[in-house]
Motif scaffolding. Structure first.
Motif, PDB file in Angstrom:
ATOM      1  N   GLU A 394       0.829  -1.206   0.000  1.00  8.89           N
ATOM      2  CA  GLU A 394       0.000   0.000   0.000  1.00  8.89           C
ATOM      3  C   GLU A 394       0.864   1.257   0.000  1.00  8.89           C
ATOM      4  N   HIS A 395       1.880   1.274   0.855  1.00  7.87           N
ATOM      5  CA  HIS A 395       2.766   2.439   0.920  1.00  7.87           C
ATOM      6  C   HIS A 395       3.464   2.669  -0.423  1.00  7.87           C
ATOM      7  N   VAL A 396       3.969   1.592  -1.028  1.00  4.59           N
ATOM      8  CA  VAL A 396       4.681   1.713  -2.305  1.00  4.59           C
ATOM      9  C   VAL A 396       3.742   2.244  -3.383  1.00  4.59           C
ATOM     10  N   LEU A 397       2.526   1.753  -3.420  1.00  7.19           N
ATOM     11  CA  LEU A 397       1.554   2.216  -4.412  1.00  7.19           C
ATOM     12  C   LEU A 397       1.222   3.693  -4.218  1.00  7.19           C
ATOM     13  N   ARG A 398       0.999   4.088  -2.971  1.00 14.17           N
ATOM     14  CA  ARG A 398       0.656   5.489  -2.697  1.00 14.17           C
ATOM     15  C   ARG A 398       1.816   6.402  -3.078  1.00 14.17           C
ATOM     16  N   THR A 399       3.030   5.974  -2.776  1.00 14.36           N
ATOM     17  CA  THR A 399       4.206   6.772  -3.111  1.00 14.36           C
ATOM     18  C   THR A 399       4.352   6.927  -4.621  1.00 14.36           C
ATOM     19  N   ALA A 400       3.935   5.889  -5.363  1.00 15.41           N
ATOM     20  CA  ALA A 400       4.014   5.926  -6.823  1.00 15.41           C
ATOM     21  C   ALA A 400       2.851   6.694  -7.455  1.00 15.41           C
ATOM     22  N   GLY A 401       1.954   7.188  -6.645  1.00 12.27           N
ATOM     23  CA  GLY A 401       0.848   7.996  -7.155  1.00 12.27           C
ATOM     24  C   GLY A 401      -0.425   7.237  -7.443  1.00 12.27           C
ATOM     25  N   VAL A 402      -0.509   5.990  -7.029  1.00 13.06           N
ATOM     26  CA  VAL A 402      -1.730   5.205  -7.235  1.00 13.06           C
ATOM     27  C   VAL A 402      -2.725   5.553  -6.123  1.00 13.06           C
ATOM     28  N   PRO A 403      -3.943   5.940  -6.474  1.00  9.72           N
ATOM     29  CA  PRO A 403      -4.924   6.271  -5.429  1.00  9.72           C
ATOM     30  C   PRO A 403      -5.372   5.018  -4.678  1.00  9.72           C
ATOM     31  N   VAL A 404      -5.039   4.954  -3.409  1.00 13.77           N
ATOM     32  CA  VAL A 404      -5.365   3.805  -2.578  1.00 13.77           C
ATOM     33  C   VAL A 404      -5.985   4.293  -1.279  1.00 13.77           C
ATOM     34  N   THR A 405      -7.085   3.704  -0.880  1.00 10.25           N
ATOM     35  CA  THR A 405      -7.698   4.028   0.395  1.00 10.25           C
ATOM     36  C   THR A 405      -6.842   3.480   1.526  1.00 10.25           C
ATOM     37  N   ALA A 406      -6.523   4.331   2.483  1.00 12.76           N
ATOM     38  CA  ALA A 406      -5.646   3.921   3.578  1.00 12.76           C
ATOM     39  C   ALA A 406      -6.214   2.712   4.314  1.00 12.76           C
ATOM     40  N   GLY A 407      -5.382   1.680   4.471  1.00 13.89           N
ATOM     41  CA  GLY A 407      -5.774   0.489   5.221  1.00 13.89           C
ATOM     42  C   GLY A 407      -6.698  -0.454   4.491  1.00 13.89           C
ATOM     43  N   ALA A 408      -6.979  -0.183   3.192  1.00 14.68           N
ATOM     44  CA  ALA A 408      -7.969  -0.994   2.468  1.00 14.68           C
ATOM     45  C   ALA A 408      -7.504  -2.432   2.274  1.00 14.68           C
ATOM     46  N   GLY A 409      -6.221  -2.602   1.984  1.00 17.57           N
ATOM     47  CA  GLY A 409      -5.733  -3.955   1.740  1.00 17.57           C
ATOM     48  C   GLY A 409      -5.732  -4.804   2.994  1.00 17.57           C
ATOM     49  N   VAL A 410      -5.144  -4.271   4.042  1.00 16.77           N
ATOM     50  CA  VAL A 410      -5.112  -5.003   5.311  1.00 16.77           C
ATOM     51  C   VAL A 410      -6.528  -5.230   5.822  1.00 16.77           C
ATOM     52  N   GLY A 411      -7.366  -4.230   5.694  1.00 18.36           N
ATOM     53  CA  GLY A 411      -8.744  -4.366   6.170  1.00 18.36           C
ATOM     54  C   GLY A 411      -9.504  -5.467   5.456  1.00 18.36           C
ATOM     55  N   ALA A 412      -9.350  -5.540   4.135  1.00 23.39           N
ATOM     56  CA  ALA A 412     -10.039  -6.586   3.375  1.00 23.39           C
ATOM     57  C   ALA A 412      -9.528  -7.983   3.751  1.00 23.39           C
ATOM     58  N   ALA A 413      -8.221  -8.092   3.971  1.00 26.17           N
ATOM     59  CA  ALA A 413      -7.660  -9.375   4.387  1.00 26.17           C
ATOM     60  C   ALA A 413      -8.180  -9.773   5.762  1.00 26.17           C
ATOM     61  N   LEU A 414      -8.237  -8.825   6.675  1.00 28.58           N
ATOM     62  CA  LEU A 414      -8.736  -9.120   8.014  1.00 28.58           C
ATOM     63  C   LEU A 414     -10.206  -9.556   7.991  1.00 28.58           C
ATOM     64  N   GLU A 415     -10.957  -8.954   7.097  1.00 31.31           N
ATOM     65  CA  GLU A 415     -12.360  -9.390   6.947  1.00 31.31           C
ATOM     66  C   GLU A 415     -12.429 -10.827   6.463  1.00 31.31           C
ATOM     67  N   ARG A 416     -11.525 -11.188   5.565  1.00 29.36           N
ATOM     68  CA  ARG A 416     -11.503 -12.590   5.091  1.00 29.36           C
ATOM     69  C   ARG A 416     -11.146 -13.531   6.227  1.00 29.36           C
ATOM     70  N   TYR A 417     -10.191 -13.150   7.042  1.00 32.60           N
ATOM     71  CA  TYR A 417      -9.844 -13.990   8.191  1.00 32.60           C
ATOM     72  C   TYR A 417     -11.013 -14.093   9.170  1.00 32.60           C
ATOM     73  N   ALA A 418     -11.708 -12.998   9.381  1.00 35.46           N
ATOM     74  CA  ALA A 418     -12.854 -13.010  10.304  1.00 35.46           C
ATOM     75  C   ALA A 418     -13.956 -13.931   9.774  1.00 35.46           C
ATOM     76  N   ASP A 419     -14.185 -13.894   8.472  1.00 35.28           N
ATOM     77  CA  ASP A 419     -15.217 -14.755   7.870  1.00 35.28           C
ATOM     78  C   ASP A 419     -14.866 -16.231   8.042  1.00 35.28           C
ATOM     79  N   ALA A 420     -13.561 -16.538   8.021  1.00 32.67           N
ATOM     80  CA  ALA A 420     -13.131 -17.937   8.097  1.00 32.67           C
ATOM     81  C   ALA A 420     -13.043 -18.453   9.531  1.00 32.67           C
ATOM     82  N   ALA A 421     -13.124 -17.538  10.491  1.00 37.89           N
ATOM     83  CA  ALA A 421     -12.950 -17.937  11.898  1.00 37.89           C
ATOM     84  C   ALA A 421     -14.150 -18.747  12.408  1.00 37.89           C
TER      85      ALA A 421
END
Length: 421
Positions: A394-421
């Motif tokens: 996420e940091h690398v993408l933002r630094t390169a100018g790619v519009p990324v919502t802060a915490g979106a990647g980690v948040g989506a992964a955590l939701e997947r883990y929560a669904d599997a729990a």
């Protein structure tokens, strides 16, 4: 008379000790070896005919029967990287002039083609667009048209991140008297593979992906049908005699000494005929890789790769990256994503390595510069590695100018883990 001066140059300086930087290897392989495997590799060496060594060899064979899901007696190691196992299987099974069918859907299908051609085979190739797999009906049609001696298939091709379904093709091959070889280097341990259940005659792998070890040893398993072919062609069955060019058996002999599976079978078998000096530390590594998988359970290991692989998929999608390839046939352990428009993919990979010591994969052939490949395999198929990689990317993408919502990647992964729990 001129005398050679064997003294080292006065300006020579000793090389420093090897001290590699710490990396988190999240590419398509190799990956970080499990510390328990590295500890096993540091164990004391013993002679190749020491009873302890022969015991370890027998244990390794039994452990890999569990990993391959087979009862094949001919289950062993070829000393060398996974490519050594591939070549040993093909050169030992294929006689000059034999027809070999190679379905190509990625880089490593082309490797099988090249090795079969070097073995003197009459190679027939069918191709699919990278990122897709062959329907069984298409393979059956090609078998009926070509009528090969051997069907050589890659199971999971990390260059495209997809896995070729094999469940039905083994029975089709048996009905037609065709041998089935599968390269499972990238898939074994992280994706379902059932050698006996799927009717596979020969399979070869490597340690450096889902098996959580270093490259340098290739587990191999052969069915009774495959062993019959290998033994007929091996010089062992000819009494280890030297064959001349005008000998009728010379044309059909295995075109390698080191990779002659007939000789290697006898080395691992009860006769223990000398063939090479076993790579003892690599055997320790292979033994520990398989022991850890057997302890975890093969179904559990596949489920672990599926869980963390799907969390990585969710996180990469959360970062706005487009997934590459047929997702219905995506491997559990590697994900392909398209590089966002307007950024330098190699520069982004370099920044990830420089700033976070994380490595992800580039790509080959028609996909070069188009996709990244992110691995989640072996020892690195863990929650912390997935989340760390996503946060850094996420940091690398933002630094390169790619519009990324802060915490979106980690948040989506955590939701997947929560669904599997």
């Amino acid at each position: 008379m001129t005398t050679l001066d064997t003294r080292a140059p006065a300006t020579a300086t000793p090389s420093p000790a090897i001290d590699p930087p710490r990396r988190l290897l999240m590419g398509p392989g190799p990956i970080d070896a499990d510390p328990r495997v590295l500890r096993a590799m540091s164990a004391s060496l013993v002679g190749q005919y020491d009873p302890v060594m022969t015991q370890y060899m027998a244990q390794t064979q039994e452990l890999y029967r569990t990993v391959f899901r087979t009862t094949n007696d001919a289950t062993l190691l070829v000393d060398g990287t996974s490519r050594a196992g591939i070549e040993a299987a093909i050169v030992s099974l294929v006689s000059p002039g034999d027809r070999v069918l190679v379905p190509v859907f990625g880089r490593f299908g082309h490797l099988l083609r090249e090795i079969a051609e070097r073995a003197g085979a009459e190679v027939h190739v069918i191709e699919r667009e990278w990122g897709t797999v062959f329907p069984t009906s298409e393979l059956v049609a090609a078998l009926d048209e070509v009528r090969p001696h051997l069907l050589a298939l890659v199971h999971g091709d990390t260059s495209t991140t997809v896995a070729q379904p094999l469940e039905e093709i083994g029975a089709v091959c048996r009905e037609r008297g065709v041998l089935l070889y599968a390269d499972v280097t990238a898939s074994l341990g992280g994706n379902t593979f059932a050698m006996d259940g799927w009717g596979v005659d020969a399979a070869t792998a490597g340690l450096q992906k889902c098996l959580a070890g270093p490259s340098g040893s290739s587990p191999v398993s052969l069915s009774d049908r495959a062993v019959e072919v290998v033994r007929r062609r091996s010089s062992v069955e000819a009494g280890l005699r030297v064959l001349t060019d005008d000998d009728p058996d010379a044309v059909d002999r295995i075109r390698s000494n080191y990779l002659d599976l007939g000789q290697i079978l006898e080395y691992w078998g009860p006769r223990r005929l000398n063939h090479h000096t076993e790579a003892t530390s690599m055997l320790y590594a292979a033994h520990e890789c398989a022991r850890l998988l057997a302890e975890e359970g093969m179904d559990a290991a596949v489920a672990r790769h599926a869980l963390h692989g799907s969390a990585m998929v969710a996180g990469l999608s959360g970062l706005g990256l487009r997934l590459f390839g047929d997702q219905a046939h995506r491997m559990n352990n590697v994900v392909g994503v398209e590089i966002p428009d307007g950024i330098d993919g190699e520069a982004a990979r370099a920044a990830l390595l420089r700033d976070f010591a994380i490595e992800i994969g580039t790509s080959f052939g028609p996909l070069h510069g188009r996709i990244w490949r992110v691995g989640v395999m072996g020892y690195n198929a863990r929650r912390d590695t997935v989340l760390t990689t996503l946060a850094a990317l996420e940091h690398v993408l933002r630094t390169a100018g790619v519009p990324v919502t802060a915490g979106a990647g980690v948040g989506a992964a955590l939701e997947r883990y929560a669904d599997a729990a």
